[in-house]
Design a protein around this motif. Sequence first.
Motif, PDB file in Angstrom:
ATOM      1  N   GLN A 131      -1.366   2.893   2.041  1.00 14.52           N
ATOM      2  CA  GLN A 131      -2.244   4.017   2.328  1.00 14.52           C
ATOM      3  C   GLN A 131      -3.274   4.253   1.233  1.00 14.52           C
ATOM      4  O   GLN A 131      -2.957   4.293   0.046  1.00 14.52           O
ATOM      5  N   PRO A 194       3.192   4.057   6.075  1.00 13.23           N
ATOM      6  CA  PRO A 194       3.875   5.302   6.441  1.00 13.23           C
ATOM      7  C   PRO A 194       4.737   5.103   7.686  1.00 13.23           C
ATOM      8  O   PRO A 194       4.355   4.372   8.606  1.00 13.23           O
ATOM      9  N   LYS A 198       5.636   9.911  10.649  1.00 12.74           N
ATOM     10  CA  LYS A 198       4.905  10.689   9.649  1.00 12.74           C
ATOM     11  C   LYS A 198       3.633  11.294  10.255  1.00 12.74           C
ATOM     12  O   LYS A 198       3.041  10.738  11.192  1.00 12.74           O
ATOM     13  N   TYR A 200       0.759  11.107   9.284  1.00 12.07           N
ATOM     14  CA  TYR A 200      -0.350  10.144   9.159  1.00 12.07           C
ATOM     15  C   TYR A 200      -0.711   9.518  10.506  1.00 12.07           C
ATOM     16  O   TYR A 200      -1.877   9.235  10.775  1.00 12.07           O
TER      17      TYR A 200
END
Length: 454
Positions: A131, A194, A198, A200
């Motif tokens: 990320q 991730p 999550k 995200y």
Amino acid sequence: MRIRPSWDTFCTGPLYQPFVDAIGQMRSDWDATKPQDWAYWVDVHKNFCPHGRTYFLAWHRGFLYRFEEMLREVSGVNEMVLPYWDYYTHPQVPPQFLDTSSPLWRKQRTGDDVSGALSMDPFADTVTNFQRGTSNAFETLLETAPHNPVHNLIGGAMGDVAISPRDPLFWVHHANIDRLWLAWFDAGGGRHMPKAYKPYWQGDFEYGAAVATVPRVWARNPQRYMLYDYENDTMPSTLPSDPPPSTSTATAAAFSLSPARIGAVPMRPASVQTTPAGSAQPLALDEHSVTVDVPLSSTQTNQVRSLLIKPAASEATSAPTPLRLVLDGVQLTKLGLKGGYLYKIYLNLPDTAGVQKPERAYLLGMLGPFEITVAQMKVAMQGKGMQAMQDMQAQGAKGRPDTRFEFPLTDALRNNWPDQLDTLSISFVRVNGRRHPAKGDAIHLKSVGVEVDN
């Protein structure tokens, strides 16, 4: 499960001609409201692509997925897939894209060799984070190289973020970028993204009013959700070797750079000016490589020494680094907008060849038309939306906003602490995508300087 093949495999198989015909059909019309037309995908990329931001890789994965679906519809071939250009094996533009009678050709390209774009940094064993904003993040490294430099060295539309999908090479380039992401994750060794649950991955990616959105979580595992894989999903282990000798002038001209020199540490180019730290001077970059010497006062030397002995700061912080190279008022000339080149920016290069340190010990970053047009797009759109972006595109090199680039110096200086810490040398080393590049100013910088905070 569909398998996306390498270009070498694809162009000798039964899908090649329907692929070329479908691209020719899509390029024959220019209606940005219809996804059957090429202009639609160019506009979607211009309006939605998150370059230099979160979801750069994931958004483009969905972009390729929806475009591939449209290729199947236009071609009428349900088995149609997007091939990938593996430039880590064959860094020269495939010959089918150089055929002037083919829909795969674009005359505006100014480079045909991307050897100088390639880097092994994203595939190091230490790169386990994905990320953006995390330490040593894969997404950031892969976008820095090879993604951006490939755009730069091909040039033409590929060198301008607002219109890069006009070039059919865009699609096989991005298919390879997507493949490299999948290969990185499949390699294991602690590499991770991730988790699927999550925040995200919550939400959807948009691709214009006429195309369905793509759930973000699909991008995390395309083999499960999008039902495709690649012919080869292993990371590159080496850079390309030297090409075989050829008696053909046309073939020899394609090998514009010696791949054996990729990643090697260049010698420090001759200095063009001296700019004391804390001050700044203009600079024009042309076909030559140059160095800017930055003397430090005794007070600045002490400040820099104190910075170097402090623990390294987290890369996730957004605060300005206390020691940085600042390029302000960066603009492309008319020649520079055509692309086909980039500049690698180094700190304290050695005066002799044969240094054993890796290139990344000296490399601060890269600067070319693609990075500059991405920055210009962000500036133009601040508070003004896409109309400002369209106006900028219509004006060519004139009327584009100035841009600013900052490169942290502390880590590179830790790697190359000179015996006498009284001068910093900033080198701009030119890399070309063609053996005989155009001569003249490509980039104008209103000011180049090194800033040292107390």
